[in-house]
Design a protein around this motif. Structure first.
Motif, PDB file in Angstrom:
ATOM      1  N   GLU A 423      92.304  73.648   8.958  1.00  0.00           N
ATOM      2  CA  GLU A 423      92.252  74.103  10.350  1.00  0.00           C
ATOM      3  C   GLU A 423      91.213  73.307  11.143  1.00  0.00           C
ATOM      4  O   GLU A 423      91.460  72.877  12.270  1.00  0.00           O
ATOM      5  N   ILE A 424      90.033  73.108  10.533  1.00  0.00           N
ATOM      6  CA  ILE A 424      88.979  72.350  11.226  1.00  0.00           C
ATOM      7  C   ILE A 424      89.396  70.889  11.369  1.00  0.00           C
ATOM      8  O   ILE A 424      89.192  70.254  12.412  1.00  0.00           O
ATOM      9  N   GLU A 425      90.018  70.347  10.327  1.00  0.00           N
ATOM     10  CA  GLU A 425      90.418  68.940  10.364  1.00  0.00           C
ATOM     11  C   GLU A 425      91.425  68.691  11.484  1.00  0.00           C
ATOM     12  O   GLU A 425      91.363  67.659  12.166  1.00  0.00           O
ATOM     13  N   ALA A 426      92.316  69.626  11.702  1.00  0.00           N
ATOM     14  CA  ALA A 426      93.309  69.480  12.767  1.00  0.00           C
ATOM     15  C   ALA A 426      92.627  69.426  14.134  1.00  0.00           C
ATOM     16  O   ALA A 426      93.010  68.624  15.007  1.00  0.00           O
ATOM     17  N   VAL A 427      91.623  70.260  14.322  1.00  0.00           N
ATOM     18  CA  VAL A 427      90.887  70.265  15.601  1.00  0.00           C
ATOM     19  C   VAL A 427      90.121  68.962  15.762  1.00  0.00           C
ATOM     20  O   VAL A 427      90.090  68.357  16.851  1.00  0.00           O
ATOM     21  N   VAL A 428      89.492  68.489  14.685  1.00  0.00           N
ATOM     22  CA  VAL A 428      88.727  67.238  14.741  1.00  0.00           C
ATOM     23  C   VAL A 428      89.641  66.074  15.111  1.00  0.00           C
ATOM     24  O   VAL A 428      89.292  65.227  15.947  1.00  0.00           O
ATOM     25  N   GLU A 429      90.813  66.024  14.497  1.00  0.00           N
ATOM     26  CA  GLU A 429      91.765  64.946  14.807  1.00  0.00           C
ATOM     27  C   GLU A 429      92.152  64.992  16.287  1.00  0.00           C
ATOM     28  O   GLU A 429      92.242  63.943  16.960  1.00  0.00           O
ATOM     29  N   GLY A 433      91.343  62.165  19.175  1.00  0.00           N
ATOM     30  CA  GLY A 433      92.404  61.577  19.984  1.00  0.00           C
ATOM     31  C   GLY A 433      92.162  61.729  21.470  1.00  0.00           C
ATOM     32  O   GLY A 433      92.537  60.851  22.265  1.00  0.00           O
ATOM     33  N   ASP A 434      91.513  62.817  21.869  1.00  0.00           N
ATOM     34  CA  ASP A 434      91.245  63.068  23.287  1.00  0.00           C
ATOM     35  C   ASP A 434      90.052  62.282  23.814  1.00  0.00           C
ATOM     36  O   ASP A 434      89.861  62.181  25.037  1.00  0.00           O
ATOM     37  N   HIS A 435      89.242  61.728  22.914  1.00  0.00           N
ATOM     38  CA  HIS A 435      88.018  61.031  23.347  1.00  0.00           C
ATOM     39  C   HIS A 435      87.910  59.677  22.641  1.00  0.00           C
ATOM     40  O   HIS A 435      86.972  59.422  21.880  1.00  0.00           O
ATOM     41  N   PRO A 436      88.877  58.778  22.896  1.00  0.00           N
ATOM     42  CA  PRO A 436      88.857  57.479  22.197  1.00  0.00           C
ATOM     43  C   PRO A 436      87.627  56.642  22.535  1.00  0.00           C
ATOM     44  O   PRO A 436      87.142  55.884  21.687  1.00  0.00           O
ATOM     45  N   GLN A 437      87.107  56.770  23.768  1.00  0.00           N
ATOM     46  CA  GLN A 437      85.946  55.967  24.167  1.00  0.00           C
ATOM     47  C   GLN A 437      84.727  56.329  23.322  1.00  0.00           C
ATOM     48  O   GLN A 437      84.022  55.449  22.819  1.00  0.00           O
ATOM     49  N   GLN A 438      84.493  57.632  23.140  1.00  0.00           N
ATOM     50  CA  GLN A 438      83.342  58.072  22.354  1.00  0.00           C
ATOM     51  C   GLN A 438      83.523  57.717  20.872  1.00  0.00           C
ATOM     52  O   GLN A 438      82.555  57.366  20.189  1.00  0.00           O
ATOM     53  N   LEU A 453      80.745  64.753  20.173  1.00  0.00           N
ATOM     54  CA  LEU A 453      82.025  65.052  19.537  1.00  0.00           C
ATOM     55  C   LEU A 453      81.965  66.388  18.782  1.00  0.00           C
ATOM     56  O   LEU A 453      82.931  67.164  18.805  1.00  0.00           O
ATOM     57  N   VAL A 454      80.829  66.665  18.133  1.00  0.00           N
ATOM     58  CA  VAL A 454      80.656  67.963  17.458  1.00  0.00           C
ATOM     59  C   VAL A 454      80.766  69.082  18.481  1.00  0.00           C
ATOM     60  O   VAL A 454      81.434  70.102  18.265  1.00  0.00           O
ATOM     61  N   GLY A 455      80.117  68.886  19.625  1.00  0.00           N
ATOM     62  CA  GLY A 455      80.162  69.891  20.681  1.00  0.00           C
ATOM     63  C   GLY A 455      81.573  70.155  21.168  1.00  0.00           C
ATOM     64  O   GLY A 455      81.936  71.308  21.450  1.00  0.00           O
ATOM     65  N   GLN A 456      82.381  69.113  21.258  1.00  0.00           N
ATOM     66  CA  GLN A 456      83.764  69.274  21.711  1.00  0.00           C
ATOM     67  C   GLN A 456      84.597  70.054  20.694  1.00  0.00           C
ATOM     68  O   GLN A 456      85.448  70.870  21.063  1.00  0.00           O
ATOM     69  N   VAL A 457      84.322  69.807  19.409  1.00  0.00           N
ATOM     70  CA  VAL A 457      85.033  70.551  18.362  1.00  0.00           C
ATOM     71  C   VAL A 457      84.649  72.026  18.430  1.00  0.00           C
ATOM     72  O   VAL A 457      85.504  72.922  18.349  1.00  0.00           O
ATOM     73  N   MET A 458      83.351  72.280  18.593  1.00  0.00           N
ATOM     74  CA  MET A 458      82.888  73.673  18.664  1.00  0.00           C
ATOM     75  C   MET A 458      83.472  74.377  19.888  1.00  0.00           C
ATOM     76  O   MET A 458      83.869  75.542  19.822  1.00  0.00           O
ATOM     77  N   LYS A 459      83.548  73.637  20.983  1.00  0.00           N
ATOM     78  CA  LYS A 459      84.120  74.205  22.207  1.00  0.00           C
ATOM     79  C   LYS A 459      85.600  74.544  21.995  1.00  0.00           C
ATOM     80  O   LYS A 459      86.087  75.600  22.421  1.00  0.00           O
ATOM     81  N   ALA A 460      86.297  73.630  21.329  1.00  0.00           N
ATOM     82  CA  ALA A 460      87.732  73.824  21.099  1.00  0.00           C
ATOM     83  C   ALA A 460      88.006  75.022  20.184  1.00  0.00           C
ATOM     84  O   ALA A 460      89.072  75.635  20.261  1.00  0.00           O
TER      85      ALA A 460
END
Length: 483
Positions: A423-429, A433-438, A453-460
């Motif tokens: 489940e976490i891996e799917a969110v990370v992927e 994909g949403d932040h290719p620049q970073q 990027l960690v913050g974006q995963v936690m937000k998601a």
């Protein structure tokens, strides 16, 4: 000529109301808050022919204090009459102790900015309290409430070993903590169960002789003790540097004006015309009585502090705060004993979120809506990764408001932490994909972007993903992509 460097010389007389059900020389109730004069018995109002009878429990509680401070327990002590004429003292004298008190010299260690310091205790003696003069809502007249008359007090007199207002406040806090640990007083300063007089003088630094002292009367808070002494010390210095002389007198602290003002000229012992009370025989304590009191002594604050440092590997600062009050130390110990609870985590929550909530609502630890068992459940859910530390704060707030038990709140709000790798891996992927620049910046060695990027995963995941698992999986995926 160099300016004089002044040294403050301070001693405290702490009046502790003893936790007895009845008065020291009569059977009437000592409970607080009754209608005026409903607990003023025949002896309290000095009806002719009434005689005092010693309350042995008051002696037991006094001895308990004496043993706790390593003081000499006097097997033979005498009650004396201390004469003065106030309307709240119907007999015209107070029954106290003078030359032969129940408790002799002892000592107490306090913490100061310069380290531990021993303060000598001169004596502690038993006496009766006076009544109370009332001035409000009486249309210019004074009323007398004799409910307090005869309430047992232990007056604890220190040597003039204190050298600053901060030291005086630290000493008063230590006395307050000790009498509560010993369960000899509730220490409620708002209700007058603990109050103090401060004897204050100044002298040029290095001088051995004391200066003329003034007495600050009936101070009933730690903050006011510090502020009153600070003001009085500065007043002494200004008078002396202005060429004046200090008048020996009793003064009152005006909290609203943050100043002291004269009350009356200071009495000496001979002004009170002390003599042994002919109605009370000398009090004699045998070894069996003292040994029985010693056997019931609880673990004292300093010993408990040392044990907490050793047993739970906590800092001196943390243990000092945890053991400042017996109920707080009891709460911590119950919490730390719960299965799966880390002592350091427990200390952090008690000294942080729980203390903040208690202070905000003006509550004591024993009034907390979260008893130790409920708080332990919260910390257990952090430890077993059911919720994160951040989510735990949300659960704590809800439990404090009475929204249910910890597990109920977690289930009702869907707060259970996501730990499933897939489940976490799917969110990370998806985040990658949403932040290719970073992602590219990370690949180029700009690893500070990892936190974003960690913050974006936690937000998601609504903050529900296990942070350690997120870090681990995100790092694996990014490194795999760059490999």
């Amino acid at each position: 000529m160099a300016a004089t460097e002044w040294e403050a010389v301070i001693g405290l007389e702490v009046h502790v109301q003893l936790k007895t059900r009845s008065k020291i020389f009569a059977a009437s109730d000592t409970g607080y808050g009754a209608e005026p004069n409903t607990r003023a018995c025949a002896f309290s109002i000095a009806l002719p022919g009434t005689l005092p009878v010693m309350n042995v429990e008051a002696a037991r509680l006094a001895v308990r204090f004496g043993l706790a401070v390593g003081a000499r327990i006097n097997r033979h002590s005498v009650f004396a009459r201390k004469h003065y004429f106030y309307p709240d003292l119907p007999k015209g004298y107070q029954i106290s102790q003078y030359e032969q008190p129940i408790i002799g010299s002892g000592e107490m260690e306090i913490d100061t900015a310069a380290g531990p310091k021993v303060i000598r205790i001169t004596r502690a003696h038993l006496e009766e309290d006076a009544g109370k003069s009332l001035h409000e809502d009486l249309h210019g007249m004074t009323g007398i409430d004799l409910n307090r008359a005869g309430t047992p007090l232990l007056e604890i007199v220190s040597e003039a070993d204190l050298r600053s207002a901060a030291e005086a406040a630290a000493y008063l806090r230590k006395v307050h903590a000790l009498v509560r640990y010993l369960d000899i007083s509730d220490g409620n300063m708002q209700e007058g169960s603990l109050r103090c007089d401060a004897n204050v003088s100044v002298r040029p630094a290095g001088q051995k002789a004391f200066g003329t002292r003034t007495e600050l009367k009936n101070i009933n808070s730690f903050r006011f003790v510090e502020k009153a002494i600070d003001f009085e010390v500065q007043r002494h210095i200004e008078v002396l540097e202005g060429g004046g002389a200090i008048v020996q007198e009793t003064r009152l602290y005006d909290a609203e004006g943050d100043q002291t003002r004269p009350m009356r000229s200071k009495e000496e012992a001979h002004d009170y015309r002390y003599f042994p009370d002919p109605d009370l025989p000398a009090m004699r304590l045998d070894d069996a009585f003292i040994d029985s009191v010693r056997a019931e002594l609880p673990e004292l604050p300093d010993a408990r502090k040392r044990r907490f440092q050793s047993q739970f590997a906590l800092s001196a600062e943390d243990t000092a705060q945890l053991t400042a009050e017996r109920e707080f130390a009891d709460y911590f110990e119950a919490l730390a004993a719960a299965p799966g609870v880390d002592a350091k985590t427990a200390a952090n929550w008690l000294l942080g979120d729980l203390t903040a909530a208690l202070n905000k609502h003006g509550m004591r630890i024993e009034q907390s809506p979260l008893p130790p068992a409920h708080m332990a459940q919260l910390l257990q859910r952090i430890a077993d990764r059911t919720i994160s530390g951040k989510i735990a704060k949300e659960v704590f707030a809800a439990a404090w408001r009475g929204e249910g038990g910890v597990d109920d709140i977690i289930a009702a709000r869907g707060l259970k932490q996501v730990t499933d790798r897939a489940e976490i891996e799917a969110v990370v992927e998806r985040v990658a994909g949403d932040h290719p620049q970073q992602v590219e910046q990370y690949r180029q060695g700009r690893h500070k972007v990892f936190g974003f990027l960690v913050g974006q995963v936690m937000k998601a995941t609504g903050g529900k993903a296990n942070p350690a698992r997120v870090n681990e999986i995100l790092r694996e995926i990014l490194n795999r992509e760059t490999g």
